[in-house]
Scaffold this motif. Structure first.
Motif, PDB file in Angstrom:
ATOM      1  N   PHE A 298      49.876  82.030  30.493  1.00 43.61           N
ATOM      2  CA  PHE A 298      48.816  82.948  30.471  1.00 43.61           C
ATOM      3  C   PHE A 298      47.721  82.557  31.662  1.00 43.61           C
ATOM      4  O   PHE A 298      46.769  83.405  31.660  1.00 43.61           O
ATOM      5  CB  PHE A 298      48.224  83.454  29.127  1.00 43.61           C
ATOM      6  N   LEU A 299      47.712  81.652  32.015  1.00 38.13           N
ATOM      7  CA  LEU A 299      47.007  80.994  32.838  1.00 38.13           C
ATOM      8  C   LEU A 299      47.291  81.282  34.435  1.00 38.13           C
ATOM      9  O   LEU A 299      46.540  81.700  35.176  1.00 38.13           O
ATOM     10  CB  LEU A 299      46.612  79.717  32.758  1.00 38.13           C
ATOM     11  N   ASP A 300      48.469  81.134  34.558  1.00 35.96           N
ATOM     12  CA  ASP A 300      49.136  80.982  36.035  1.00 35.96           C
ATOM     13  C   ASP A 300      49.925  82.249  36.278  1.00 35.96           C
ATOM     14  O   ASP A 300      50.873  82.530  35.756  1.00 35.96           O
ATOM     15  CB  ASP A 300      49.946  79.740  36.383  1.00 35.96           C
ATOM     16  N   HIS A 301      49.417  83.079  36.677  1.00 36.39           N
ATOM     17  CA  HIS A 301      49.838  84.723  36.752  1.00 36.39           C
ATOM     18  C   HIS A 301      49.447  85.534  37.851  1.00 36.39           C
ATOM     19  O   HIS A 301      48.552  85.303  38.459  1.00 36.39           O
ATOM     20  CB  HIS A 301      49.394  85.140  35.340  1.00 36.39           C
ATOM     21  N   CYS A 302      50.593  86.463  37.978  1.00 36.03           N
ATOM     22  CA  CYS A 302      49.889  87.493  39.160  1.00 36.03           C
ATOM     23  C   CYS A 302      50.730  88.857  38.545  1.00 36.03           C
ATOM     24  O   CYS A 302      51.929  88.582  38.442  1.00 36.03           O
ATOM     25  CB  CYS A 302      50.598  86.913  40.427  1.00 36.03           C
TER      26      CYS A 302
END
Lengths: 414, 368
Positions: A298-302
């Motif tokens: 949920f932190l590293d997202h696009c």
């Protein structure tokens, strides 16, 4: 250009913890799903942005609409997950439901655990046809029993709805006239989060190992591409490089996609070139990071890929300032990382990207955006997943970047 | 209807309950590995819609032979001992889309495959042990030979070795024997519906005559006995039956509604020993220590373990592979026991994998 955002919190559904679906309807207005997947015994509410009041209208509670009450003891009709699909010719907005919300008297739900449990098992994905002209339901039906719908696509010319079931990861086709589902086969174990359609009516998605998967109705066959999609070459093998979000170009000749899950990547695909399309690696969507610890997904997202009236691609990618170490203690506690949802603009001609804004939510971080869309006025909207209650962002566009009926051509998948 | 109270997440034990719900349904004893139908890093997998594994058997050098169903049938061999670790596609039997059985007889494999024209037998040479598959390798794939069609226009339901050099073949209406030479087939019996059979370690073959009795074939005397054993109750064959034969001559039969029967080595004492956790039973195999492992259910199959020492049957959960290939297993078509008691399960699903199940060790009882 520096864009400002306004957050519309789902105050009419205070327990809502995720907005997985946001799409423009056939009427040019923005529809969103106020989902509730963590709370036992809840349901999704469908909302629409009202440009006259500059507020959200709550259209209906889905469990009531389809007669599957939230307190039944079964898994709930808790969300619509990338499963809005418009129909321009008759003004219908199709939507299909997904699972994961716990039964009212349990703290969690697993579709594997409860598959054979008649009392607890999810009743099935419901397909609802919402008439946007009459503002009322046209009809509803069961898409498939026991499973949820992970993503939905409408082939309007042929009157077909394609979807991927969860958890068994089967591709289905639903004939709207006959109201009949057909199982086209299993893809894998990880669900891709998006389908797209090309001009030859072929339906595309991805497999567990990042290969393109294509159903060609003329062949009647689901095929897998020989090569995987681009991925981080340092620590990824292609595994779990599945589609997260896919936006069609306004011309309809190519699509832009972001991958899910670790190290999201941007890709452009020209599906009609060559036997498996031309695939272009547009590079990582988010920042470099330490590679020796897994980063919270949920932190590293696009996500939130959409074209605006200026024919440029917009999307939201996360940015953070400290290594992720919070893990499961409190998924919402990200004070150290201070993540942001950065709005990017990508010029399809030059493939140059530029940062044009940061989503602002006064009470929390807004790094996670699932879907984006442009309404008929040409303004951007983004769906957000985060601390309860979640909501959607409206990002007004400068007049120079708008055009009448900016939502056309419609994106036909969720 | 009783009103349900909303769950209070602050209750003690919530975390444990959540963990149980998320993880507790998956295999809870032993380990599973899903192996793709390829030589990883050297070949591509059999196409997804041609890789539903419906037949497996053991062959020379403890290799596993199998056949697939789907858009087209393939015959393959898996090798997992020594410096190997691969599945090799041995080819596609022409004009077929399903495999009913694969058997190894001496140094050859025979596949019973179905297509639009009916069931046919195909034969090929078994694979020798290759050179070191970490370093370098070569494989030869001799062409497969079409043997013939046991009964013209009829689908083959199953085939097993006949205890000699031939096969017994069950078609939809007949039991046929192929001697192992030429393309001639002799009819042993006619029946209303074909079913699966089992070949015991000594070569005796058993099959279902009807819902209450079992026939037997003795290769030594070449005697076919129409009603060798009686079953204690009517068995349900609507979704097929499954057999397993142990080293000690113990034989097990599972039916479509989950009944599990045991037939003694000498026969005559067939009895119901257990009810499978789910129905139908979709595969069975007896391992080296006498335990019987199998799969059962619809949509999401579960694994079962029957222990004849305790007389207990256990639902040991759903298949999940977390070593190298991460995959859920939902449907299985056949099973066979390997050299060391591991059980190979053929995944009867698109992009089917060969699942290798390593049962949990049983505690050693120390002698006095």
């Amino acid at each position: 250009m520096k864009l400002k955002s306004k957050f519309f919190q789902f105050t009419g559904h205070p327990l809502s913890d995720s907005c997985w679906s946001l799409s423009v309807g056939p009427d040019g207005r923005i529809y969103a799903a106020a989902c509730c997947e963590c709370q036992p015994g809840e349901t999704v509410k469908v909302v629409r942005y009202n440009e006259k009041t500059d507020a959200l209208d709550y259209l209906f509670d889905l469990d009531v609409m389809v007669g599957d009450p939230r307190d039944s003891g079964r898994a709930t009709q808790c969300k619509i997950h990338y499963s809005f699909a418009p129909s321009l010719h008759d003004g219908i907005m199709y939507m299909a439901t997904h699972l994961s919300g716990p039964p009212i008297d349990l703290p969690a739900y697993s579709p594997w655990y409860f598959w054979h449990d008649k009392e607890r098992c999810f009743r099935g994905a419901v397909l609802l046809a919402w008439d946007t002209k009459k503002d009322s339901p046209a009809w509803s039906d069961t898409l498939y029993p026991k499973e949820g719908c992970r993503c939905l696509l409408h082939d309007e010319e042929r009157g077909l709805l394609y979807s991927i079931s969860y958890p068994r990861d089967h591709l289905f086709v639903f004939d709207i006239a006959k109201r009949k589902s057909r199982d086209l086969g299993r893809i894998g174990s990880i669900n891709a989060q998006a389908l797209f359609l090309d001009r030859r009516h072929r339906v595309w998605t991805t497999s567990d190992y990042g290969h393109l998967v294509r159903y060609d109705p003329d062949k009647g066959r689901v095929e897998h591409s020989p090569e995987p999609l681009p991925h981080n070459p340092v620590f990824q093998s292609g595994w779990h490089s599945v589609f997260y979000d896919v936006a069609p170009s306004p011309e309809g000749d190519c699509v832009y996609a972001s991958t899910w899950i670790a190290a999201p990547r941007l890709i452009r695909i020209w599906p009609e070139e060559g036997s498996w399309g031309k695939v272009e690696d547009l590079g990582p969507a988010t920042q470099d990071r330490d590679t020796w610890i897994p980063v919270c997904t949920f932190l590293d997202h696009c996500g939130g890929l959409t074209f605006a009236g200026d024919r440029k691609l917009y999307y939201v990618a996360s940015r953070w300032f400290k290594p992720d170490t919070h893990q499961e203690k409190d998924v919402y506690k990200m004070d150290a990382q201070k993540p942001q949802g950065v709005i990017w603009q990508l010029d399809p001609q030059t493939l140059k990207r530029r940062e044009i804004g940061v989503l602002e939510r006064s009470d929390y971080f807004a790094q996670y955006v699932s879907r984006g869309a442009v309404d008929h006025n040409g303004d951007l909207f983004f769906a957000h997943v985060g601390k309860t209650p979640v909501g959607i962002f409206r990002v007004p566009m400068p007049a120079s970047h708008k055009r009448p009926d900016a939502h056309l051509p419609l994106r036909m998948w969720g | 209807m009783a009103t349900r109270k909303k769950y209070d997440r602050s209750l003690p034990g919530t975390r444990e309950l959540v963990d149980k719900i998320h993880h507790g349904i998956f295999i809870d004893e032993g380990s599973m590995v899903a192996f793709p139908l390829c030589f990883p890093g050297a070949t591509t997998q059999i196409p997804a819609d041609e890789s539903r594994i419906t037949a497996v058997c053991s062959g020379p050098h403890h290799m596993v032979y199998g056949g697939t169903s789907g858009r087209a049938a393939h015959v393959f061999v898996g090798m997992f001992h020594g410096v190997t670790g691969c599945v090799v596609d041995l080819g596609m039997p022409e004009d077929t889309s399903g495999t009913a059985a694969v058997c190894c007889i001496k140094d050859a494999w025979v596949a019973a495959c179905n297509g639009p024209a009916g069931g046919q037998l195909f034969r090929g040479s078994c694979q020798p042990v290759p050179f070191d598959l970490i370093q370098e390798w070569s494989f030869s794939l001799p062409p497969m030979e079409r043997i013939g069609m046991p009964v013209k226009g009829e689908r083959i339901v199953h085939a097993v070795p006949d205890g000699g050099e031939g096969l017994l073949i069950s078609t939809t209406s007949r039991l046929v024997r192929w001697s192992g030479a030429g393309a001639s087939f002799g009819v042993l019996s006619e029946h209303a519906e074909g079913n699966r059979m089992v070949c015991l370690p000594g070569g005796v073959v058993l099959g279902l005559r009807d819902a209450r009795s079992v026939w037997s074939w003795d290769p030594a005397s070449r005697r076919f006995e129409k009603s060798a054993f009686a079953l204690p109750q009517t068995i349900d064959t609507s979704s097929g039956i499954r057999w397993a034969a142990g080293n000690a001559g113990d034989v097990y039969l599972g039916d479509s509604v989950g009944n599990m029967f045991a037939l003694g080595a000498a026969g005559g004492d067939a009895r119901k020993v257990a009810t499978a956790p789910l129905k139908p039973v979709t595969s069975l195999a007896a391992t080296a220590d006498g335990r019987v492992f199998g799969t059962c259910g619809e949509g999401m199959e579960h694994f079962l373990c029957y222990n004849p020492a305790t007389g207990k049957i256990r639902d040991i959960g759903m298949a999940v592979s977390i070593f190298e290939r991460r995959r859920y297993g939902y449907a299985f078509g056949d099973a066979v026991t390997g050299r060391d008691g591991q059980v190979y399960f053929g995944e009867n699903d698109d992009l089917g994998h060969l699942w290798i199940y390593f049962p949990a060790l049983l505690p050693v009882k120390r002698g006095s």
